[in-house]
Scaffold this active site. Structure first.
Site, PDB file in Angstrom:
ATOM      1  N   LYS A  62       2.858 -12.536  -6.549  1.00  0.00           N
ATOM      2  CA  LYS A  62       2.797 -12.078  -5.150  1.00  0.00           C
ATOM      3  C   LYS A  62       4.069 -11.344  -4.739  1.00  0.00           C
ATOM      4  CE  LYS A  62       2.077 -16.372  -3.790  1.00  0.00           C
ATOM      5  NZ  LYS A  62       1.782 -17.054  -5.049  1.00  0.00           N
ATOM      6  N   GLY A  63       5.212 -11.836  -5.233  1.00  0.00           N
ATOM      7  CA  GLY A  63       6.502 -11.234  -4.866  1.00  0.00           C
ATOM      8  C   GLY A  63       6.535  -9.751  -5.178  1.00  0.00           C
ATOM      9  N   HIS A  78       9.660 -16.887  -5.400  1.00  0.00           N
ATOM     10  CA  HIS A  78       9.107 -15.531  -5.392  1.00  0.00           C
ATOM     11  C   HIS A  78      10.086 -14.584  -6.075  1.00  0.00           C
ATOM     12  CE1 HIS A  78       6.340 -16.484  -1.735  1.00  0.00           C
ATOM     13  NE2 HIS A  78       6.145 -17.263  -2.777  1.00  0.00           N
ATOM     14  N   THR A  98       7.877 -30.137  -6.958  1.00  0.00           N
ATOM     15  CA  THR A  98       9.157 -29.460  -7.173  1.00  0.00           C
ATOM     16  C   THR A  98      10.324 -30.333  -6.700  1.00  0.00           C
ATOM     17  OG1 THR A  98       8.996 -28.410  -5.018  1.00  0.00           O
ATOM     18  CG2 THR A  98       8.105 -27.174  -6.888  1.00  0.00           C
ATOM     19  N   GLY A 144      -0.817 -20.415  -7.873  1.00  0.00           N
ATOM     20  CA  GLY A 144       0.546 -19.970  -7.585  1.00  0.00           C
ATOM     21  C   GLY A 144       1.056 -19.113  -8.729  1.00  0.00           C
ATOM     22  N   ASP A 145       2.212 -18.457  -8.504  1.00  0.00           N
ATOM     23  CA  ASP A 145       2.844 -17.625  -9.538  1.00  0.00           C
ATOM     24  C   ASP A 145       1.944 -16.505 -10.032  1.00  0.00           C
ATOM     25  OD1 ASP A 145       5.093 -19.362  -9.442  1.00  0.00           O
ATOM     26  OD2 ASP A 145       3.913 -20.791 -10.587  1.00  0.00           O
ATOM     27  N   GLN A 157       2.583 -20.348  -2.936  1.00  0.00           N
ATOM     28  CA  GLN A 157       1.703 -21.133  -3.806  1.00  0.00           C
ATOM     29  C   GLN A 157       0.364 -20.393  -3.944  1.00  0.00           C
ATOM     30  OE1 GLN A 157       3.150 -23.196  -0.976  1.00  0.00           O
ATOM     31  NE2 GLN A 157       4.937 -23.304  -2.270  1.00  0.00           N
ATOM     32  N   GLY A 190      12.167 -24.209 -13.411  1.00  0.00           N
ATOM     33  CA  GLY A 190      12.405 -23.814 -14.802  1.00  0.00           C
ATOM     34  C   GLY A 190      11.403 -24.437 -15.774  1.00  0.00           C
ATOM     35  N   ARG A 191      10.417 -25.189 -15.255  1.00  0.00           N
ATOM     36  CA  ARG A 191       9.450 -25.847 -16.148  1.00  0.00           C
ATOM     37  C   ARG A 191       8.547 -24.819 -16.841  1.00  0.00           C
ATOM     38  NH1 ARG A 191       6.544 -29.883 -12.068  1.00  0.00           N
ATOM     39  NH2 ARG A 191       6.914 -28.113 -10.694  1.00  0.00           N
ATOM     40  N   ALA A 231       8.518 -22.869  -3.129  1.00  0.00           N
ATOM     41  CA  ALA A 231       8.071 -21.566  -3.630  1.00  0.00           C
ATOM     42  C   ALA A 231       9.171 -20.906  -4.457  1.00  0.00           C
ATOM     43  CB  ALA A 231       7.712 -20.662  -2.457  1.00  0.00           C
ATOM     44  N   ASP A 275       0.317  -6.078 -18.770  1.00  0.00           N
ATOM     45  CA  ASP A 275       1.133  -5.760 -19.956  1.00  0.00           C
ATOM     46  C   ASP A 275       1.161  -6.933 -20.935  1.00  0.00           C
ATOM     47  OD1 ASP A 275       2.526  -6.825 -17.653  1.00  0.00           O
ATOM     48  OD2 ASP A 275       4.343  -6.825 -18.873  1.00  0.00           O
TER      49      ASP A 275
HETATM   50  P1  IMP Z   1       5.181 -29.615  -4.101  1.00  0.00           P
HETATM   51  O1  IMP Z   1       4.645 -28.433  -3.386  1.00  0.00           O
HETATM   52  O2  IMP Z   1       6.640 -29.488  -4.474  1.00  0.00           O
HETATM   53  O3  IMP Z   1       4.869 -30.892  -3.392  1.00  0.00           O
HETATM   54  O4  IMP Z   1       4.421 -29.722  -5.506  1.00  0.00           O
HETATM   55  C1  IMP Z   1       3.014 -29.977  -5.580  1.00  0.00           C
HETATM   56  C2  IMP Z   1       2.370 -29.130  -6.667  1.00  0.00           C
HETATM   57  O5  IMP Z   1       2.401 -27.757  -6.268  1.00  0.00           O
HETATM   58  C3  IMP Z   1       3.083 -29.187  -8.013  1.00  0.00           C
HETATM   59  O6  IMP Z   1       2.117 -29.070  -9.044  1.00  0.00           O
HETATM   60  C4  IMP Z   1       3.963 -27.942  -7.991  1.00  0.00           C
HETATM   61  O7  IMP Z   1       4.279 -27.491  -9.289  1.00  0.00           O
HETATM   62  C5  IMP Z   1       3.043 -26.986  -7.272  1.00  0.00           C
HETATM   63  N1  IMP Z   1       3.772 -25.889  -6.604  1.00  0.00           N
HETATM   64  C6  IMP Z   1       4.505 -25.957  -5.476  1.00  0.00           C
HETATM   65  N2  IMP Z   1       5.021 -24.764  -5.173  1.00  0.00           N
HETATM   66  C7  IMP Z   1       4.594 -23.908  -6.124  1.00  0.00           C
HETATM   67  C8  IMP Z   1       4.771 -22.508  -6.346  1.00  0.00           C
HETATM   68  O8  IMP Z   1       5.410 -21.783  -5.571  1.00  0.00           O
HETATM   69  N3  IMP Z   1       4.169 -21.987  -7.461  1.00  0.00           N
HETATM   70  C9  IMP Z   1       3.410 -22.747  -8.292  1.00  0.00           C
HETATM   71  N4  IMP Z   1       3.215 -24.047  -8.120  1.00  0.00           N
HETATM   72  C10 IMP Z   1       3.797 -24.626  -7.044  1.00  0.00           C
HETATM   73 MG    MG Z   2       6.369 -18.644  -8.020  1.00  0.00          MG
END
Ligand code: IMP
Ligand code: MG
Length: 401
Positions: free
Chosen positions: A15-16, A40, A120, A11-12, A203, A281-282, A38, A312
């Site tokens: 993509k956005g 984005h 989250t 994730g992250d 994700q 914000g983590r 998510a 960059d």
């Molecule tokens: P959940 O999707 O909130 O149940 O979280 C499960 C795991 O997926 C955790 O480690 C979250 O940090 C991770 N996670 C959920 N959504 C995202 C996202 O959009 N980006 C990165 N990690 C995510």
């Molecule tokens: Mg993200």
């Protein structure tokens, strides 16, 4: 032709920005998985937009579609609707995240103690679980006003989670009224008119509930193959899949991360790359480009073209490392599948590359940057189509096909 944008890491990946960059000629952007977990981020004219539920096409005023595999939180949806101008369509078959789900998400995380997943806490996992138990309301159930909430309430009562949903139901009905419909039919209609759509993954591939680092995964499918299922259409609808990968790696939440870097260097990358979760914000954990897991993600998604992001950031750090194999209890493993049962013990075998420190992007793609791109193409057997070196749309190299 339609195309899909899928994250190849945890994730992250950025993509956005990529969706925003390539959706210029498209009529609609479609989300097909996950929910408001998510985050984005799109930057336009120096202004930052973060969407949790609506697709990133929102920043361009595109039509926004949520297919039936998305878990919809009416409260977040209402907040985001207020920020955009484009047309919105929510599939009537989407599950609706209830206030109970959010409480359960928190309680399960607390109970797991040191083994918490680091969710989250948006209630997305419980919502999909309630769907599988056939207890969760869908969008059409909220609107029809004849759903039996008794069974759901009884289930939650056993968990000591209760409270009257009536006010929430009324609220949700107001949010969802008039924007619900058939996402698949709409995509077909647009295609028949000669219009293209983009499917925006949420994700990352390694967080897929079936193929990822279970149990440290999200609760839905994150792969391109979930697109047709979520829309209720055949596999031909997906079009080409563009895989998005950051030129290093990050992970937010718990779970194995073989190429993880800790200490001062990780802190530096986090600071320069602003690696903090857009939803919670983590601080994101930092690691190096990991070809073992990327190969697995490329294969699962049928990716032939990739977009590389945040180059960059590499130009501001003095080191660059990559990983092509893991060491697991003394055994060398380069097939991610084989590492899955022992991922907790997998350590990346890191190799130093020529650093991109001080790289001047105005010269185009030369030297160490060119070498990195060539390595990616060779290792993953893909073509690099886009290289992003900043948040703005203009900070992107586009390579011809
Ligand atoms: P959940 O999707 O909130 O149940 O979280 C499960 C795991 O997926 C955790 O480690 C979250 O940090 C991770 N996670 C959920 N959504 C995202 C996202 O959009 N980006 C990165 N990690 C995510
Ligand atoms: Mg993200």
């Amino acid at each position: 032709m339609n195309f899909s944008v899928i994250g190849l890491q945890w994730g992250d990946e950025g993509k956005g920005k990529i969706v925003d960059y390539i959706s210029g000629n498209c009529a609609a952007v479609v989300r097909f998985n996950g929910g408001s977990n998510a985050g984005h981020t799109v930057v336009k004219d120096g202004k930052k937009y973060v969407f949790h539920l609506l697709p990133s096409g929102a920043a361009r005023g595109k039509e926004m579609i949520l297919a039936s595999g998305v878990a919809v939180d009416p409260i977040i949806l209402s907040e985001e609707i207020g920020k955009v101008s484009g047309k919105i369509l929510i599939d009537s078959r989407c599950s609706v995240v209830t206030p109970y789900d959010k409480k359960l998400d928190e309680i399960i995380e607390e109970k797991r103690g040191s083994l918490a997943l680091g969710t989250t806490r948006r209630g997305i996992g419980p919502s999909y679980a309630m769907r599988a138990l056939r207890l969760e309301p869908r969008v059409c159930d909220i609107l029809a006003n004849d759903f039996n909430f008794e069974a759901l309430a009884t289930f939650y009562d056993m968990m000591h989670i209760n409270g009257n949903l009536q006010e929430w139901i009324e609220y949700s009905r107001n949010v969802l009224k008039g924007i619900e419909g058939d996402s698949g039919a709409r995509v077909v209609e647009l295609n028949e008119k000669g219009e293209e759509v983009v499917f925006e993954g949420s994700q990352g591939s390694l967080l897929d509930i079936m193929h990822g680092s279970y149990p440290y995964v999200t609760s839905s499918h994150t792969l391109s193959t979930y697109i047709p299922l979520s829309l209720g259409l055949s596999k031909d609808i997906i079009g080409d899949t563009i895989g998005v990968m950051k030129c290093y790696a990050t992970r937010v939440g718990s779970g194995p991360f073989p190429s993880e870097e800790k200490g001062v260097l990780a802190e530096e990358i986090r600071r320069i790359g602003n690696e903090y979760g857009a939803t919670t914000g983590r601080a994101r954990r930092i690691g190096w480009l990991d070809f073992v897991s990327l190969k697995y993600a490329v294969r699962m998604n049928g990716v032939k073209e990739v977009a590389i992001t945040k180059v960059d950031v590499l130009s501001k750090i003095r080191q660059l490392k990559i990983c092509r194999s893991y060491s697991v209890d003394g055994e060398e493993i380069s097939d991610f599948f084989k590492a899955i049962p022992r991922l907790d013990d997998a350590k990346a075998e890191l190799e130093e590359m020529d650093s991109l420190h001080g790289y001047d992007f105005s010269i185009g793609m030369k030297g160490a940057l060119k070498k990195l791109i060539e390595l990616i193409e060779e290792e993953l057997k893909v073509s690099v189509r886009l290289v992003s070196y900043g948040e703005e749309r203009s900070e992107t190299f586009e390579l011809s096909r």
